[in-house]
Design an enzyme around this catalytic site. Structure first.
Site, short mmCIF file in Angstrom:
data_model
loop_
_atom_site.label_atom_id
_atom_site.label_comp_id
_atom_site.label_asym_id
_atom_site.label_seq_id
_atom_site.Cartn_x
_atom_site.Cartn_y
_atom_site.Cartn_z
N ASP A 176 21.03 -44.23 -13.31
CA ASP A 176 22.06 -45.27 -13.34
C ASP A 176 21.66 -46.47 -12.50
O ASP A 176 22.52 -47.28 -12.11
CB ASP A 176 23.39 -44.71 -12.82
CG ASP A 176 24.39 -44.51 -13.96
OD1 ASP A 176 23.99 -44.66 -15.12
OD2 ASP A 176 25.56 -44.22 -13.68
N ASP A 208 33.21 -33.42 -8.58
CA ASP A 208 32.83 -32.01 -8.42
C ASP A 208 34.03 -31.15 -8.07
O ASP A 208 34.23 -30.07 -8.64
CB ASP A 208 31.74 -31.88 -7.35
CG ASP A 208 32.02 -32.72 -6.11
OD1 ASP A 208 33.14 -33.25 -5.99
OD2 ASP A 208 31.12 -32.82 -5.25
#
Length: 702
Positions: A280, A433
Site C-alpha cells: 500500500d 484484528d
C-alpha cells in the site's frame, strides 16, 4: 611507609580484647588494620596499660586514615552525581533549544482541537497548583500548623483567630476545602481505589491461571500424521492443505527484504502455498524496490505475487479485504498473515496448521512474538515487560480456559471459512484484528494460542513511534466497543461469554485500566496534597502498585532490575492511553487515524545467512539488481543502517507530559509541609519520570 609500620606493629602487639577489622584503601597501597578494645588486664594492671599507649595512638592514626579515605570517596561520589546533574541539565537545555513540540507534529494521530483542550486543562490545573503551593507556604510560615482532625473540627467551630486579611482568606479557603472539595474528591478517590483493586484482582487471577498452566504443563497438542510430502514435487502424504500467506505493508522499505525472504523460505509444498505481497506504499521508490524484490523471488522459484492498490481506503483492513476478493482465494483453506517486520521461522506452518486438523471449530491459531531489539534501549526493555506478560499470561490463559483472545493482527493463521462467516475484514476501526476476533467469537469459532511458537519482529525504538502505536491500540478498542455492544447483547452465546466480553475484555482491560491509572495517580494524588482532608493510603500509592509490577515482570525475569522504571513509565504512559481511550469512546477525529509504526529493519546476521543459504542460484542471464536477496548486499545494507545517519534528527518536546511533570513536582513540594514520606517520594520520582519523557530523553535518541 604505612604498610611496614603496620606489619611491625602487627608482630609486636599481643591481641587481647574484642578486635575490629577495618579495610584501608588508598591509591598506593592497602592493608588490614585491627583495632582492639580494652581488655580486662588493662583494668587490673594500670602500669601495663601505659605501655600500650603507643599502640592506641597508632590505632587512632589508622582510624583517622579510614575516616579521611571514606570522606574522599564520599566527595568523589558527590562530584560524580553533580557532574551527572550538570550533564543532564545541559541535555535538557539542548532539548529545549532544538526540540520541536508535539503541537507542531503534523503527522500526529491526535486531533489538534482535542489535544489543545486536554493540554489547556492540564495547564490550568498546573497554574492553580502553583498558586496554591505559594499560598500554603505562606500559611505554613505564618503558623497555620494543623492536621486533618483539626480541620474537621474547624468546620464546626471558629477556633482559629483571624489576625489579618491573609488569615481571613486562608481560613475561608480551609472552610471551602473541608466542606465542599474534600467529600466529592474522597468519593472519586474511593471509586478509583475500588477499580484499582478489581483490576489488580483480575491481574492476580490471570497470574494464578498461568501458574496452573505451567504446573500442569497444559498446552494445545496438534494431531499429526506419519509420512511427509516432498516440498518441491508435492508427492507423498501428510496433512498439507492449501495455504495463502499475506504480507501487508505500507512505505516500509527498511524491512520488506527480510520479511519477504523469511516467508519465501517457509517449509511447505510450493504447489500448495501462495504468497501475496500487499503493498500500500504511496512512495514510488518503495513500490519499485518491493516489486523488484518480489520478481526476484519469483524468478528463483517462489510462488509469490505483488499487489498494489490504486485506491488505498481502509488502511490495513482495506488492504486485506481487497486481497481476499481475488478469484483464486477460493482454492485456499487457510490464510497466514505477517506484518512487514515479522520473520517467521521456516517450520512456522508445520507447527500451526496441524492444530486445525479434525477440529472444524478452530478458526484461528495465534503464535507469540519475539523481539530482535528487546535490549536496544530502556524503552524497548520496558515494552518487553508488557508484551511478555500479554503473551505469556493474558493470551495463553484466555486461549486455554476460554478459547478466545484478541487476534494480534499478525503471526497468526485463520481458517478462511471463519473469516467469511464472520463478515470478513471491515474498515470501520483501526483495530481490524480485534474486530474480526470478536465477530468470530460471537459466531462460535474457537481460538488456539501457541506460546511455544515464536515469530520475530521489532519493537518501536523511539518514544514518538511508541506513543503513536499506543494511541492507536487504545483508541481502537473503545471505538469497537461502541460498534459491537449491540451485536454482543443479541449474540446467541452463553451469558458467561457475553459477560466476559463486555466486562472483562472491553470495560476492565481496555477502559477502566487507563482511566484509573491516569485519574488516580496523575490527578487525584496531586490534588490530595492541596486538599489534605482527602487521603490516599500508602498501600494504594506504593505497595499494591509494586506488587502488580512484580506480577507483570514475572514472565520476563531478566527485567527485574527495571521494575521501578517500569512502574513509573506505565503511569507516564497513562496520559497517552487515557487520551486515546476518550478519543475512541466518544468517536473523536484522532480515533480514525492510522500511523504506520516506524521500523529500523534490525535482523541478526545469522538469520540472514540461514535464509540466503536456502536460495537457489540466480539464472545466468539475470542481471543482479539492487533488490536481489544476496547475503553480502543485505549485510552492507545493515551496516549502512547501523551507521550514523547524516539526516539531522529532531527531538520532540511533549507538552502534556512536561505540564504534568511540573504539576507532580509541585505536589511533591507541597507534601513536604505535611511530612507525607511515601507520597513525597512517589510524586518526586513520578514527576522526574514525566520530565524525562516530556523532554524525549527515553528511546533511540538518548
Amino acid at each position: 611507609k604505612m604498610a611496614p609500620n603496620l606489619l611491625y606493629w602487627w608482630e609486636k602487639e599481643t591481641h587481647r580484647g574484642t578486635p575490629v577489622v577495618v579495610k584501608m584503601e588508598n591509591p598506593n597501597n592497602w592493608s588490614m588494620v585491627e583495632l582492639e578494645s580494652p581488655s580486662e588486664d588493662d583494668f587490673l594492671h594500670p602500669d601495663a596499660a601505659v605501655s600500650k599507649e603507643r599502640g592506641r595512638n597508632k590505632n587512632a592514626k589508622q582510624l583517622t586514615w579510614v575516616i579521611l579515605l571514606k570522606a574522599h570517596r564520599a566527595a568523589g561520589c558527590l562530584a560524580s552525581i553533580a557532574a551527572a546533574f550538570v550533564s543532564l541539565a545541559s541535555i535538557i537545555r539542548r532539548r529545549v533549544v532544538s526540540g520541536r513540540t508535539d503541537s507542531t507534529d503534523t503527522s500526529s494521530s491526535e486531533n489538534p482541537a482535542v489535544k489543545s483542550r486536554f493540554y489547556t486543562f492540564i495547564k490550568a490545573f498546573l497554574c492553580l497548583s502553583l498558586l496554591l503551593l505559594g499560598f500554603e507556604f505562606v500559611a505554613y510560615f505564618k503558623g497555620w500548623h494543623f492536621g486533618p482532625s483539626d480541620l474537621h473540627l474547624y468546620s464546626f467551630t471558629t477556633g482559629f483567630a483571624v489576625r489579618d486579611l491573609f488569615d481571613l482568606v486562608y481560613s475561608s479557603w480551609v472552610f471551602v476545602r473541608v466542606e465542599y472539595l474534600a467529600p466529592p474528591l474522597q468519593f472519586l478517590a474511593n471509586v478509583c481505589i475500588l477499580l484499582f483493586l478489581i483490576q489488580s484482582l483480575d491481574r492476580l487471577i490471570l497470574c494464578l491461571g498461568c501458574f496452573w498452566v505451567k504446573l500442569r504443563k497444559i498446552k494445545p497438542i496438534p494431531k499429526t500424521e506419519e509420512g511427509g510430502l516432498d516440498l518441491e514435487s508435492g508427492d507423498g502424504g501428510g496433512y498439507f492443505p492449501m495455504v495463502l500467506v499475506q504480507i501487508p505493508m505500507c512505505n516500509e522499505k527498511e524491512v520488506y527484504q527480510q520479511s519477504i525472504a523469511a516467508v519465501c523460505n517457509l517449509e511447505w509444498p510450493k504447489s500448495r502455498l501462495l504468497i501475496q505481497v500487499l503493498d500500500d506504499s504511496d512512495d514510488p521508490t518503495t513500490q519499485v524496490l518491493i516489486r523488484d524484490e518480489v520478481n526476484q523471488w519469483h524468478h528463483n522459484g517462489a510462488n509469490i505475487v505483488y499487489r498494489h492498490r490504486v485506491i488505498r481506503d481502509g488502511y490495513k483492513a482495506g488492504n486485506l479485504k481487497s486481497a481476499m476478493n481475488c478469484s483464486y482465494v477460493k482454492d485456499y483453506e487457510f490464510v497466514a498473515i505477517f506484518d512487514a517486520d515479522f520473520q517467521p521461522n521456516p517450520d512456522f506452518l508445520q507447527r500451526t496448521i496441524p492444530h486445525f486438523k479434525d477440529n472444524e471449530e478452530v478458526g484461528l491459531v495465534q503464535a507469540r512474538w519475539s523481539f530482535v531489539n528487546k535490549d536496544e534501549n530502556l524503552l524497548t526493555r520496558l515494552q518487553l515487560i508488557n508484551l511478555a506478560f500479554h503473551f505469556e499470561v493474558e493470551q495463553q490463559v484466555n486461549g486455554i480456559f476460554l478459547n478466545f483472545f484478541g487476534f494480534n493482527g499478525t503471526a497468526g493463521v485463520w481458517r478462511i471459512k471463519a473469516l467469511e462467516e464472520s463478515g470478513g475484514w471491515l474498515e470501520r476501526t483501526t483495530v481490524e484484528d480485534m474486530d474480526i476476533a470478536v465477530r468470530a467469537h460471537l459466531n462460535g469459532w474457537k481460538f488456539v494460542f501457541l506460546n511455544d511458537v515464536e515469530c520475530q519482529c521489532e519493537l518501536p525504538e523511539s518514544y514518538e513511534a511508541y506513543r503513536k502505536q499506543q494511541h492507536r491500540w487504545h483508541s481502537g478498542p473503545m471505538q469497537l466497543f461502541r460498534l459491537c455492544l449491540p451485536a454482543i447483547i443479541r449474540a446467541k452465546i452463553s451469558f458467561w461469554k457475553k459477560s466476559n466480553l463486555i466486562f472483562l475484555f472491553f470495560l476492565l482491560r481496555k477502559l477502566i485500566l487507563p482511566f484509573y491509572s491516569f485519574t488516580l495517580f496523575c490527578i487525584i494524588l496531586p490534588m490530595t496534597m492541596f486538599v489534605p482532608e482527602t487521603t490516599l493510603p500508602s498501600w494504594v500509592v506504593c505497595y499494591v502498585p509494586a506488587a502488580m509490577s512484580f506480577l507483570n515482570i514475572l514472565p520476563a525475569p531478566k527485567s527485574f532490575p527495571f521494575i521501578v522504571p517500569y512502574l513509573l513509565f506505565e503511569n507516564t504512559m497513562s496520559v497517552t492511553k487515557f487520551n486515546a481511550m476518550v478519543s475512541g469512546l466518544f468517536q473523536l477525529g484522532s480515533a480514525y487515524e492510522w500511523v504506520v509504526t516506524k521500523k529500523t529493519g534490525r535482523s541478526s546476521e545469522g538469520d540472514l545467512a540461514s535464509l540466503v543459504e536456502k536460495l537457489p542460484p540466480p539464472p545466468p542471464h539475470h542481471q543482479r539488481g539492487n533488490s536481489e536477496p544476496n547475503l553480502e548486499e543485505m549485510r552492507e545494507m545493515l551496516q549502512h543502517k547501523s551507521s550514523p545517519s547524516k539526516k539531522k534528527k529532531h527531538n520532540r518536546i511533549y507538552t502534556k507530559e512536561l505540564a504534568l511533570a511540573f504539576l507532580l513536582l509541585t505536589a511533591a513540594a507541597r507534601s513536604l509541609l505535611s511530612a507525607q514520606g511515601v507520597h513525597f517520594y512517589f510524586l518526586l520520582f513520578q514527576g522526574i519520570s514525566f520530565l524525562l519523557v516530556g523532554l524525549d530523553l527515553i528511546g533511540e535518541q538518548v
